[in-house]
Motif scaffolding. Structure first.
Motif, PDB file in Angstrom:
ATOM      1  N   PHE A 152       0.862  -1.172   0.000  1.00 27.51           N
ATOM      2  CA  PHE A 152       0.000   0.000   0.000  1.00 27.51           C
ATOM      3  C   PHE A 152       0.900   1.224   0.000  1.00 27.51           C
ATOM      4  CE2 PHE A 152      -2.855   3.214   1.732  1.00 27.51           C
ATOM      5  CZ  PHE A 152      -3.956   3.019   0.916  1.00 27.51           C
ATOM      6  N   LYS A 153       0.841   1.975  -1.093  1.00 26.66           N
ATOM      7  CA  LYS A 153       1.687   3.153  -1.277  1.00 26.66           C
ATOM      8  C   LYS A 153       0.917   4.179  -2.085  1.00 26.66           C
ATOM      9  CE  LYS A 153       6.226   4.516  -3.000  1.00 26.66           C
ATOM     10  NZ  LYS A 153       7.467   4.095  -3.631  1.00 26.66           N
ATOM     11  N   ASN A 154       1.071   5.434  -1.743  1.00 26.20           N
ATOM     12  CA  ASN A 154       0.406   6.531  -2.465  1.00 26.20           C
ATOM     13  C   ASN A 154      -1.103   6.316  -2.538  1.00 26.20           C
ATOM     14  OD1 ASN A 154       2.956   7.644  -2.919  1.00 26.20           O
ATOM     15  ND2 ASN A 154       3.179   6.560  -4.860  1.00 26.20           N
ATOM     16  N   ASN A 155      -1.678   5.854  -1.424  1.00 21.67           N
ATOM     17  CA  ASN A 155      -3.133   5.635  -1.319  1.00 21.67           C
ATOM     18  C   ASN A 155      -3.658   4.616  -2.320  1.00 21.67           C
ATOM     19  OD1 ASN A 155      -3.608   7.428   0.865  1.00 21.67           O
ATOM     20  ND2 ASN A 155      -3.366   9.133  -0.569  1.00 21.67           N
ATOM     21  N   ARG A 156      -2.830   3.632  -2.650  1.00 17.85           N
ATOM     22  CA  ARG A 156      -3.222   2.613  -3.623  1.00 17.85           C
ATOM     23  C   ARG A 156      -2.601   1.274  -3.249  1.00 17.85           C
ATOM     24  NH1 ARG A 156      -0.853   2.184  -9.591  1.00 17.85           N
ATOM     25  NH2 ARG A 156      -1.815   0.211 -10.053  1.00 17.85           N
ATOM     26  N   SER A 157      -3.309   0.194  -3.545  1.00 20.42           N
ATOM     27  CA  SER A 157      -2.765  -1.153  -3.348  1.00 20.42           C
ATOM     28  C   SER A 157      -2.065  -1.607  -4.617  1.00 20.42           C
ATOM     29  CB  SER A 157      -3.883  -2.138  -3.016  1.00 20.42           C
ATOM     30  OG  SER A 157      -4.419  -1.852  -1.760  1.00 20.42           O
ATOM     31  N   TYR A 158      -0.941  -2.295  -4.442  1.00 25.22           N
ATOM     32  CA  TYR A 158      -0.157  -2.801  -5.564  1.00 25.22           C
ATOM     33  C   TYR A 158       0.098  -4.295  -5.384  1.00 25.22           C
ATOM     34  CZ  TYR A 158       1.135   2.063  -6.538  1.00 25.22           C
ATOM     35  OH  TYR A 158       1.116   3.397  -6.828  1.00 25.22           O
ATOM     36  N   ASP A 159       0.147  -4.993  -6.504  1.00 27.01           N
ATOM     37  CA  ASP A 159       0.644  -6.361  -6.521  1.00 27.01           C
ATOM     38  C   ASP A 159       2.153  -6.291  -6.713  1.00 27.01           C
ATOM     39  OD1 ASP A 159      -2.048  -7.048  -6.616  1.00 27.01           O
ATOM     40  OD2 ASP A 159      -2.002  -7.718  -8.701  1.00 27.01           O
ATOM     41  N   TYR A 160       2.839  -7.302  -6.187  1.00 25.68           N
ATOM     42  CA  TYR A 160       4.257  -7.414  -6.520  1.00 25.68           C
ATOM     43  C   TYR A 160       4.571  -8.857  -6.894  1.00 25.68           C
ATOM     44  CZ  TYR A 160       5.661  -9.242  -1.857  1.00 25.68           C
ATOM     45  OH  TYR A 160       5.823  -9.985  -0.713  1.00 25.68           O
ATOM     46  N   GLN A 161       5.658  -8.994  -7.615  1.00 24.68           N
ATOM     47  CA  GLN A 161       6.101 -10.310  -8.075  1.00 24.68           C
ATOM     48  C   GLN A 161       7.239 -10.800  -7.190  1.00 24.68           C
ATOM     49  OE1 GLN A 161       4.505 -11.802 -10.775  1.00 24.68           O
ATOM     50  NE2 GLN A 161       3.201 -10.014 -10.494  1.00 24.68           N
ATOM     51  N   VAL A 162       7.344 -12.109  -7.047  1.00 26.13           N
ATOM     52  CA  VAL A 162       8.462 -12.701  -6.333  1.00 26.13           C
ATOM     53  C   VAL A 162       9.357 -13.363  -7.372  1.00 26.13           C
ATOM     54  CG1 VAL A 162       9.194 -14.378  -4.603  1.00 26.13           C
ATOM     55  CG2 VAL A 162       7.058 -13.096  -4.274  1.00 26.13           C
ATOM     56  N   PHE A 163      10.601 -12.909  -7.427  1.00 26.13           N
ATOM     57  CA  PHE A 163      11.614 -13.501  -8.299  1.00 26.13           C
ATOM     58  C   PHE A 163      12.759 -13.981  -7.413  1.00 26.13           C
ATOM     59  CE2 PHE A 163       9.377 -11.185 -11.507  1.00 26.13           C
ATOM     60  CZ  PHE A 163       9.605 -11.894 -12.689  1.00 26.13           C
TER      61      PHE A 163
END
Length: 167
Positions: A152-163
């Motif tokens: 959660f950053k800049n008032n938004r939820s983000y997905d992230y990838q695991v590499f």
């Protein structure tokens, strides 16, 4: 592009401020940095990296022709994760798209595998950051999964990838 991974120095302050005043860069970092960059924050950021004992984290400036063009950190795991590390890297806008990110990742990982008792290095790019994902793949990292709405950053939820890159 020729580059070196060197210990941070105060002489990189102005290059760091210039590079991190780019909202495209700071928006795609898991770290929260002010944008535009504040001089006092930048000086403290560099000071922390200069004082780092390297027992828990390796911090390197990416330098080309004497100019700071990026940064790379590796944080070592503890406890059950003691053989793991997490990598983060950023490249200044003027130096993106030239294969520098993949080269920095490959060099830093090789140095860590050669000098530290770790067997796995992970990276967690935002899902919509195609350049980071491409650089990780080019450096030999394998995709292991997606963490949905995990940041959660800049008032938004983000997905992230695991590499991950395994020795």
């Amino acid at each position: 592009m020729d580059f070196e991974l060197v210990k941070w120095e105060n002489k990189y302050l102005h290059d760091f401020i210039d590079a991190t005043s780019d909202p495209h860069l700071t928006d795609n970092m898991c770290e929260v940095l002010p944008c535009p960059m504040d001089t006092a924050f930048a000086a403290e950021y560099i000071r922390e990296r200069m004082l780092n004992s390297e027992e828990c984290q390796i911090c390197r400036a990416v330098v080309s022709d004497g100019r700071l063009v990026g940064g790379v950190d590796v944080i070592f795991g503890t406890g059950l994760f003691q053989k793991n590390a997490e990598l983060s890297v950023w490249i200044a806008e003027d130096f993106r798209g030239q294969g520098l990110g993949a080269s920095v990742i490959a060099k830093m990982c090789a140095d860590c595998f050669d000098n530290y008792d770790i067997i796995r290095i992970e990276a967690h790019p935002f899902s919509d950051h195609a350049q980071s994902i491409a650089a990780l793949k080019k450096a030999g990292f394998q995709h292991e999964g997606t963490m949905h709405k995990a940041i959660f950053k800049n008032n938004r939820s983000y997905d992230y990838q695991v590499f991950a890159l395994v020795r």
